[in-house]
Design a protein around this motif. Structure first.
Motif, short mmCIF file in Angstrom:
data_model
loop_
_atom_site.label_atom_id
_atom_site.label_comp_id
_atom_site.label_asym_id
_atom_site.label_seq_id
_atom_site.Cartn_x
_atom_site.Cartn_y
_atom_site.Cartn_z
N THR A 1 29.36 56.50 49.52
CA THR A 1 30.64 56.38 50.22
C THR A 1 30.81 54.84 50.68
OG1 THR A 1 29.16 56.56 52.41
CG2 THR A 1 30.26 58.38 51.45
N GLY A 2 30.05 54.06 50.06
CA GLY A 2 30.00 52.58 50.44
C GLY A 2 30.83 52.00 49.28
N THR A 3 31.30 52.39 48.27
CA THR A 3 31.84 51.56 47.08
C THR A 3 33.28 51.60 47.61
OG1 THR A 3 32.59 51.35 44.82
CG2 THR A 3 32.52 53.79 45.64
N ARG A 4 34.00 50.35 47.17
CA ARG A 4 35.39 50.14 47.60
C ARG A 4 36.24 50.46 46.34
NH1 ARG A 4 36.83 48.06 51.91
NH2 ARG A 4 38.46 46.61 50.90
N ARG A 5 35.60 50.52 45.25
CA ARG A 5 36.46 50.62 43.94
C ARG A 5 37.14 51.85 43.65
NH1 ARG A 5 32.58 47.45 39.55
NH2 ARG A 5 32.54 45.34 40.81
N MET A 6 38.32 51.44 43.46
CA MET A 6 39.09 52.83 43.10
C MET A 6 39.96 52.66 41.75
SD MET A 6 41.72 52.72 46.08
CE MET A 6 40.80 53.61 47.23
N GLU A 7 39.55 51.73 40.84
CA GLU A 7 40.10 51.55 39.75
C GLU A 7 41.65 51.05 39.87
OE1 GLU A 7 39.53 54.20 36.35
OE2 GLU A 7 37.91 55.09 37.37
N CYS A 8 41.92 50.18 40.70
CA CYS A 8 43.24 49.65 41.06
C CYS A 8 43.46 48.80 39.75
CB CYS A 8 43.31 48.78 42.29
SG CYS A 8 44.90 48.21 42.72
N PRO A 9 45.08 49.00 39.16
CA PRO A 9 45.23 48.18 38.10
C PRO A 9 45.78 46.81 38.53
CG PRO A 9 47.05 49.93 38.69
CD PRO A 9 45.84 50.03 39.81
N PHE A 10 46.00 46.47 39.48
CA PHE A 10 46.49 45.16 39.85
C PHE A 10 45.84 44.01 39.08
CE2 PHE A 10 46.99 41.04 42.21
CZ PHE A 10 48.30 40.97 42.16
N SER A 11 46.55 43.26 38.48
CA SER A 11 45.88 42.10 37.84
C SER A 11 47.03 40.79 37.67
CB SER A 11 45.63 42.41 36.34
OG SER A 11 44.91 41.35 35.57
N VAL A 12 46.31 39.82 37.83
CA VAL A 12 46.98 38.34 37.87
C VAL A 12 46.10 37.43 37.05
CG1 VAL A 12 47.66 36.43 38.97
CG2 VAL A 12 48.00 38.53 40.01
N ARG A 13 47.05 36.63 35.91
CA ARG A 13 46.43 35.78 35.15
C ARG A 13 46.84 34.33 35.50
NH1 ARG A 13 48.03 33.15 29.80
NH2 ARG A 13 45.78 32.75 28.81
N ALA A 14 46.09 33.36 35.43
CA ALA A 14 46.58 31.87 36.11
C ALA A 14 46.00 31.05 34.80
CB ALA A 14 45.90 31.58 37.43
N ASN A 15 46.82 30.05 34.36
CA ASN A 15 46.56 29.44 33.48
C ASN A 15 47.01 27.90 33.63
OD1 ASN A 15 45.67 28.71 30.75
ND2 ASN A 15 47.77 29.16 29.88
N LEU A 16 45.91 26.96 33.48
CA LEU A 16 46.13 25.62 33.66
C LEU A 16 46.44 24.80 32.50
CD1 LEU A 16 46.02 23.19 35.75
CD2 LEU A 16 43.65 22.75 34.90
N LYS A 17 47.74 24.01 32.50
CA LYS A 17 48.15 23.40 31.25
C LYS A 17 48.96 22.28 31.62
CE LYS A 17 50.57 24.34 26.83
NZ LYS A 17 51.31 25.19 25.94
N ASP A 18 48.37 21.27 31.16
CA ASP A 18 49.02 19.81 31.65
C ASP A 18 49.09 19.68 33.07
OD1 ASP A 18 49.60 19.31 28.98
OD2 ASP A 18 51.68 20.30 29.09
N GLY A 19 48.14 20.05 33.82
CA GLY A 19 47.94 19.82 35.27
C GLY A 19 48.88 20.64 36.02
#
Length: 104
Positions: free
Chosen positions: A54-72
């Motif tokens: 009962t302690g797990t928080r995971r529920m396969e939530c599909p939310f996802s973000v990608r961050a990319n650093l390019k030229d500062g």
């Protein structure tokens, strides 16, 4: 600053994010909902022989973000903006948002 900004936005909407993985080749960092992923049984346990966790928080939530650093400059792309659960009314529900700031 990037992660603080993403976490602040998530907090205002009742969610929290965690680092999923990073790719040093192209400088990309992937974040997901703190409830993303699937429970991974440990110590030889399986879904059949383990007691209910009962302690797990995971529920396969599909939310996802990608961050990319390019030229500062950081570019943020929401890969999947959907959550399969409701937001919370308080940040106390998310352990990652209860952490003390690094300067403490």
């Amino acid at each position: 600053d990037l992660e603080d900004g993403l976490q602040s936005h998530a907090k205002e909407n009742g969610y929290a994010i965690t680092l999923q993985r990073s790719n040093p080749k192209d400088g990309a960092i992937y974040y997901r909902c703190d409830r993303g992923g699937k429970y991974k049984p440990q110590d030889g346990r399986t879904d059949v022989n383990r007691l209910r966790d009962t302690g797990t928080r995971r529920m396969e939530c599909p939310f996802s973000v990608r961050a990319n650093l390019k030229d500062g400059t950081w570019t943020v792309k929401v890969r999947n903006g959907d959550h399969n659960h409701e937001g919370t009314s308080t940040a106390l529900a998310h352990p990652i948002q209860r952490r003390a700031p690094p300067e403490m």
